[in-house]
Design an enzyme around this catalytic site. Structure first.
Site, short mmCIF file in Angstrom:
data_model
loop_
_atom_site.label_atom_id
_atom_site.label_comp_id
_atom_site.label_asym_id
_atom_site.label_seq_id
_atom_site.Cartn_x
_atom_site.Cartn_y
_atom_site.Cartn_z
N GLU A 123 0.81 -1.24 0.00
CA GLU A 123 0.00 0.00 0.00
C GLU A 123 0.83 1.28 0.00
O GLU A 123 0.55 2.21 0.75
CB GLU A 123 -0.95 -0.02 1.20
CG GLU A 123 -1.85 -1.23 1.22
CD GLU A 123 -2.83 -1.26 2.39
OE1 GLU A 123 -2.77 -0.36 3.24
OE2 GLU A 123 -3.66 -2.19 2.44
N GLU B 248 -6.07 -10.81 -1.51
CA GLU B 248 -6.87 -10.59 -0.29
C GLU B 248 -8.36 -10.53 -0.60
O GLU B 248 -9.10 -9.73 -0.01
CB GLU B 248 -6.42 -9.30 0.42
CG GLU B 248 -4.94 -9.26 0.73
CD GLU B 248 -4.52 -8.06 1.59
OE1 GLU B 248 -5.39 -7.37 2.15
OE2 GLU B 248 -3.29 -7.82 1.68
C1 XIL Z 1 -6.09 -6.63 8.36
C2 XIL Z 1 -6.36 -7.85 9.23
O1 XIL Z 1 -7.25 -8.70 8.55
C3 XIL Z 1 -6.94 -7.42 10.57
O2 XIL Z 1 -7.05 -8.54 11.44
C4 XIL Z 1 -6.09 -6.35 11.20
O3 XIL Z 1 -6.72 -5.87 12.36
C5 XIL Z 1 -5.86 -5.19 10.24
O4 XIL Z 1 -5.31 -5.69 9.03
N1 XIL Z 1 -4.97 -4.85 3.70
C6 XIL Z 1 -3.91 -5.63 4.12
C7 XIL Z 1 -4.09 -6.53 5.28
O5 XIL Z 1 -2.87 -5.66 3.46
O6 XIL Z 1 -2.91 -6.70 6.01
C8 XIL Z 1 -5.19 -6.06 6.20
O7 XIL Z 1 -5.39 -7.05 7.20
C9 XIL Z 1 -6.45 -5.82 5.41
C10 XIL Z 1 -6.23 -4.73 4.38
#
Ligand code: XIL
Length: 358
Positions: free
Chosen positions: A148, A265
């Site tokens: 990101e 994701e």
């Molecule tokens: C999220 C997790 O799922 C949560 O448990 C945590 O509290 C916050 O992070 N983008 C990403 C992930 O790259 O690492 C994030 O994961 C979701 C958004």
């Protein structure tokens, strides 16, 4: 007696052949990997969850335990037990593993503000990457090296996000991170991972341009980068802005740089759908099917990971709470690890996917 002894093995074979294979098998037939983000400590403590994971996935990514804060809670102190457990779990179940993530601007070291400054930031970043990626050297399919880092809304000409790393080290922190990761684990496919790139909106188009600009500049400087990670956090309501040809054109441009693409994701928020379960599940399944059908037309897409496997453990339960308070239904398995229409949709997409080399 004799009859009985002979009959039982037959029955158990029958039961096994009746059991539908997991998504990992459908993915493998298409030359793909399928997996999910694994939650800790429930992977260790919830046997049904672990069994479902082993049945469905041939790649696992730790959801949180390899992020900067969790893995290095104080300077020079590393907490590897959770990710070590997951690495063993992967070995036991013949599964690949992804690392997530070496550099990010959130879930940072809790000591960042008091310890890190322009004078020592490079040293801390290098040591972190060498230690964490080095520990799993030779065992990772891929690593999200930087997560990101693009955010055109921050107003920079290069589209980069203004993060503590950028402020302390300048835009070169991205290249530095990839070079360090490569020296720590030369076999891992090093990935740049980002979100907000799925829809046909002016904002997401600007972000796609900025991501391509970053990827291009890394390749031009011979930075060891091998893949692009498309987070694909989707939302049923926002999905009205999805256009397959826009996604495919973007993937074509990424692939033309010589990069693989992973859907890293995937999940589909159901906030704005009615409570009725059958209706909701069908609507969510349609989003999975439409998106993945478009994505898998691009041969550079080699892996699909959902951000969680079961509605029992999903970050969307807190993040995208439903107005009525009913539990979210956003992932392939329900809270009892039963397969939902979203699971069937992913299976159909894998069955129909143009075959590719793994
Ligand atoms: C999220 C997790 O799922 C949560 O448990 C945590 O509290 C916050 O992070 N983008 C990403 C992930 O790259 O690492 C994030 O994961 C979701 C958004």
């Amino acid at each position: 007696m004799v009859l009985q002894a002979a009959a039982w093995p037959c029955l158990s074979v029958l039961a096994q052949t009746r059991q539908e294979p997991g998504l990992r098998e459908y993915a493998a037939k298409a030359g793909l990997l399928y997996g999910a983000a694994a939650a800790w400590p429930v992977l260790r403590d919830d046997a049904d969850y672990a069994a479902a994971f082993a049945r469905e996935c041939n790649i696992l990514v730790p959801e949180n335990v390899l992020k900067m804060g969790p893995v290095q809670p104080s300077p020079g102190v590393f907490r590897f037990e959770p990710a070590d457990f997951m690495a063993d779990f992967c070995r036991q179940h013949n599964m690949r593993m992804r690392g997530h993530t070496l550099v990010w601007h959130t879930q940072m070291w809790p000591w960042f503000k008091t310890e890190v400054n322009a004078g020592n930031a490079k040293k801390y970043l290098e040591e972190h990457i060498l230690t964490v990626a080095g520990r799993y050297r030779g065992r990772m399919h891929s690593w999200d090296v930087v997560n990101e880092a693009v955010h055109p809304r921050d107003g920079r000409e290069d589209g980069l996000r203004v993060t503590p790393w950028l402020e302390l080290l300048g835009p070169g922190y991205i290249e530095l991170a990839f070079r360090m990761a490569h020296s720590a684990d030369p076999d891992a496919r090093l990935t740049y991972n980002d979100y907000g790139l799925d829809y046909d909106t002016p904002e997401q188009e600007a972000k796609r341009r900025a991501v391509l600009r970053l990827l291009r500049s890394l390749k031009e400087r011979d930075v060891p980068i091998h893949a692009f990670g498309m987070q694909a956090h989707l939302d049923w309501a926002a999905f009205r802005n999805f256009k397959a040809d826009i996604l495919q054109a973007f993937f074509r441009e990424v692939a033309s740089l010589g990069l693989e693409i992973y859907i890293t994701e995937l999940d589909v928020a159901d906030r704005e759908l009615p409570d009725d379960i059958a209706e909701r599940d069908e609507a969510i399944a349609r989003v999975y099917e439409t998106y993945l059908t478009a994505a898998l037309q691009e041969p550079a897409v080699k892996a699909v990971l959902t951000w969680g496997l079961t509605d029992k453990y999903t970050w969307l339960a807190g993040r995208q709470r439903r107005p009525s308070g009913t539990p979210v239904r956003v992932l392939p398995l329900d809270r009892d690890f039963q397969r939902k229409p979203a699971w069937q949709a992913i299976r159909r997409v894998f069955l129909a996917a143009p075959p590719r080399k793994a």
